[in-house]
Design a protein around this motif. Structure first.
Motif, short mmCIF file in Angstrom:
data_model
loop_
_atom_site.label_atom_id
_atom_site.label_comp_id
_atom_site.label_asym_id
_atom_site.label_seq_id
_atom_site.Cartn_x
_atom_site.Cartn_y
_atom_site.Cartn_z
N GLU B 38 0.82 -1.22 0.00
CA GLU B 38 0.00 0.00 0.00
C GLU B 38 0.85 1.26 0.00
O GLU B 38 0.52 2.23 -0.68
CB GLU B 38 -0.95 -0.03 1.21
CG GLU B 38 -2.04 -1.08 1.07
CD GLU B 38 -3.09 -0.95 2.18
OE1 GLU B 38 -2.88 -0.14 3.11
OE2 GLU B 38 -4.09 -1.67 2.11
N ARG B 39 1.96 1.23 0.74
CA ARG B 39 2.78 2.44 0.81
C ARG B 39 3.28 2.81 -0.59
O ARG B 39 3.14 3.93 -1.05
CB ARG B 39 3.96 2.26 1.77
CG ARG B 39 4.68 3.58 2.10
CD ARG B 39 5.98 3.42 2.84
NE ARG B 39 5.83 2.84 4.19
CZ ARG B 39 5.98 1.55 4.47
NH1 ARG B 39 6.29 0.69 3.51
NH2 ARG B 39 5.82 1.10 5.70
N ALA B 43 2.22 6.02 -2.95
CA ALA B 43 3.25 6.94 -3.46
C ALA B 43 3.15 7.04 -4.98
O ALA B 43 3.13 8.13 -5.55
CB ALA B 43 4.63 6.44 -3.05
N ARG B 44 3.01 5.85 -5.62
CA ARG B 44 2.98 5.81 -7.09
C ARG B 44 1.84 6.65 -7.65
O ARG B 44 1.99 7.32 -8.67
CB ARG B 44 2.85 4.35 -7.54
CG ARG B 44 2.62 4.15 -9.03
CD ARG B 44 2.76 2.69 -9.41
NE ARG B 44 2.29 2.42 -10.76
CZ ARG B 44 2.30 1.22 -11.33
NH1 ARG B 44 2.76 0.18 -10.67
NH2 ARG B 44 1.84 1.04 -12.56
N ALA B 50 -5.32 6.05 3.11
CA ALA B 50 -6.75 5.82 3.39
C ALA B 50 -7.54 5.82 2.07
O ALA B 50 -8.39 4.96 1.85
CB ALA B 50 -7.28 6.90 4.33
N THR B 51 -7.19 6.78 1.20
CA THR B 51 -7.86 6.87 -0.10
C THR B 51 -7.56 5.62 -0.92
O THR B 51 -8.47 5.02 -1.52
CB THR B 51 -7.36 8.11 -0.87
OG1 THR B 51 -7.49 9.25 -0.03
CG2 THR B 51 -8.15 8.32 -2.15
N ALA B 55 -10.17 2.68 -2.47
CA ALA B 55 -10.20 2.29 -3.89
C ALA B 55 -9.98 0.79 -4.04
O ALA B 55 -10.65 0.13 -4.83
CB ALA B 55 -9.14 3.08 -4.66
N LEU B 56 -9.05 0.24 -3.25
CA LEU B 56 -8.79 -1.20 -3.32
C LEU B 56 -10.02 -2.00 -2.89
O LEU B 56 -10.33 -3.04 -3.48
CB LEU B 56 -7.59 -1.57 -2.43
CG LEU B 56 -6.23 -1.02 -2.87
CD1 LEU B 56 -5.14 -1.40 -1.85
CD2 LEU B 56 -5.84 -1.52 -4.26
N GLU B 57 -10.74 -1.47 -1.89
CA GLU B 57 -11.97 -2.17 -1.45
C GLU B 57 -12.99 -2.21 -2.58
O GLU B 57 -13.66 -3.22 -2.80
CB GLU B 57 -12.55 -1.46 -0.22
CG GLU B 57 -11.88 -1.88 1.09
CD GLU B 57 -12.18 -0.92 2.23
OE1 GLU B 57 -13.19 -0.18 2.15
OE2 GLU B 57 -11.40 -0.89 3.20
N GLN B 58 -13.11 -1.08 -3.32
CA GLN B 58 -14.04 -1.06 -4.46
C GLN B 58 -13.68 -2.15 -5.46
O GLN B 58 -14.53 -2.91 -5.90
CB GLN B 58 -13.98 0.30 -5.18
CG GLN B 58 -14.31 1.49 -4.32
CD GLN B 58 -15.60 1.31 -3.58
OE1 GLN B 58 -16.56 0.78 -4.14
NE2 GLN B 58 -15.63 1.67 -2.33
#
Lengths: 255, 255
Positions: B38-39, B43-44, B50-51, B55-58
């Motif tokens: 996630e980190r 960054a990428r 948190a954002t 998005a990953l949950e979606q």
């Protein structure tokens, strides 16, 4: 019930709490009632707030609870049974069609996945009809109906170039076709921003995505992609409307 | 596509990121590939973690990503199309039945909701058949099939008092009945602990709950409650098996 009880498998803490909460909802709360805040609930059941939150999320998934900003967490009413198919023998006209309200109709190109289902060439112009479905006074679904121009050659462009009237005309022409049947798929999805707005949800809210192919002898005449609110809807697929209705009534009595 | 684009509505940050990520999955990643942590991802794409998480949950909801403990987040293969109904005209025998593997059969009382659907008296003994369904080498569904003893009077108790053989016998007797059809409902749910174990998920994982009534002239002969993995399954409801298969193939080609 032997293997049918969660107890038969070692279960996480939040899961046990969910079961306890579920029983409490039945016995101590009424539909629409606002739950105490998380701190009070966690104290009442003697659990950490993280555990409580997980349990509340489960109950939301199951349609037992609704969380609304400004209102808080309330006890949800039983899910609305929404008929996706009616009588088996009516392959052609979608029995549920009256339930759909046409909002708009644009001419556009279809997404690749829709093209593949339509056996249409990418770039072939389509009528894109936008409709919403209302049940028990609530918008339960938002739909995009993709109809290749070639499927409805009779459609008059002069009559109504766009808007709800145009949308109604496209649907009318579609049902004039000698459709041989429909096939559908149902999967979990997340609400697109524009659908979410229609459904009064946040973008990304869980939805049931129903994709329908309208089948004509020549091939697929149209494709519908409908997103139903997963929190408040139970989709029903019936052999006959009558049976379905009695089914609904039974469940209402049971709940 | 006019109203069909999320852009047409003001959208939250995580939603825009989800769209960007979704395109990145198509272009830069292959099925099964493990995503950066996630980190690095945050960054990428220049967003807060948190954002990113939202998005990953979606994308997980949409079946684009799989999150597995120990493995991390991987790019999910296309969902498996699982036929819930086959040819329309075969009301009696469930075409998908061969796909079900009987695990066990117990005698028990039905939950209140099931009793209501069966028009059975609470306390009337039922055969409770437990089955799992396997598709493409994966357990995609776990089912409890409730068959009132009165529906299958021919069933021999001596032959096999319990276990898989007993389960097969109950199903066999059920299909000997002169069934007039089935009706179904599909809704979002969370996996019960014992179902979750069969499905290799955590209790509470999102599932599609398919409730089926087997209809005999006299009334409801049996009720099935099947929970399908919502992450990996797309339920299909076809007018004809053939059409359904070609549909599957089209989608596979499209994906």
């Amino acid at each position: 019930m032997g293997t049918t009880q969660p107890g038969s498998v070692q279960e996480p803490k939040y899961w046990h709490l969910k079961t306890v909460l579920s029983e409490a909802l039945d016995s101590d709360f009424t539909v629409g009632e606002v739950l105490p805040n998380e701190r009070d609930l966690a104290a009442r059941f003697g659990v950490a707030r993280a555990t409580l939150r997980q349990a509340l999320e489960q109950l939301e998934l199951e349609g037992r609870l609704q969380r609304r900003r400004g209102v808080g967490t309330t006890v949800a009413p039983p899910r609305v049974g929404v008929a996706v198919t009616g009588a088996r023998h009516s392959g052609a006209a979608d029995d549920a069609d009256e339930a759909w309200q046409p909002l708009d109709c644009t001419t556009a190109e279809a997404p690749a996945a829709v093209c593949a289902m339509l056996d249409a060439d990418a770039g072939e112009p389509l009528h894109v009809v936008r409709r919403i479905r209302v049940a028990q006074g609530q918008v339960v679904a938002a739909e995009l109906l993709y109809v290749p121009a070639s499927s409805v050659p009779e459609l008059s462009g002069i009559e109504a170039p766009s808007g709800p009237v145009r949308a109604r005309n496209v649907v009318r022409e579609l049902h004039r076709l000698d459709l041989v049947g429909q096939d559908r798929s149902v999967e979990l999805g997340s609400a697109r921003a524009d659908d979410a707005k229609e459904l009064d949800r946040l973008p990304g809210a869980p939805v049931l995505v129903v994709t329908t192919r309208y089948l004509a002898p020549a091939g697929t005449a149209a494709v519908s992609v409908a997103t139903y609110r997963a929190d408040t809807c139970r989709l029903t697929f019936g052999d006959s409307g009558a049976l379905e209705i009695s089914h609904e009534e039974q469940e209402r009595r049971a709940s």
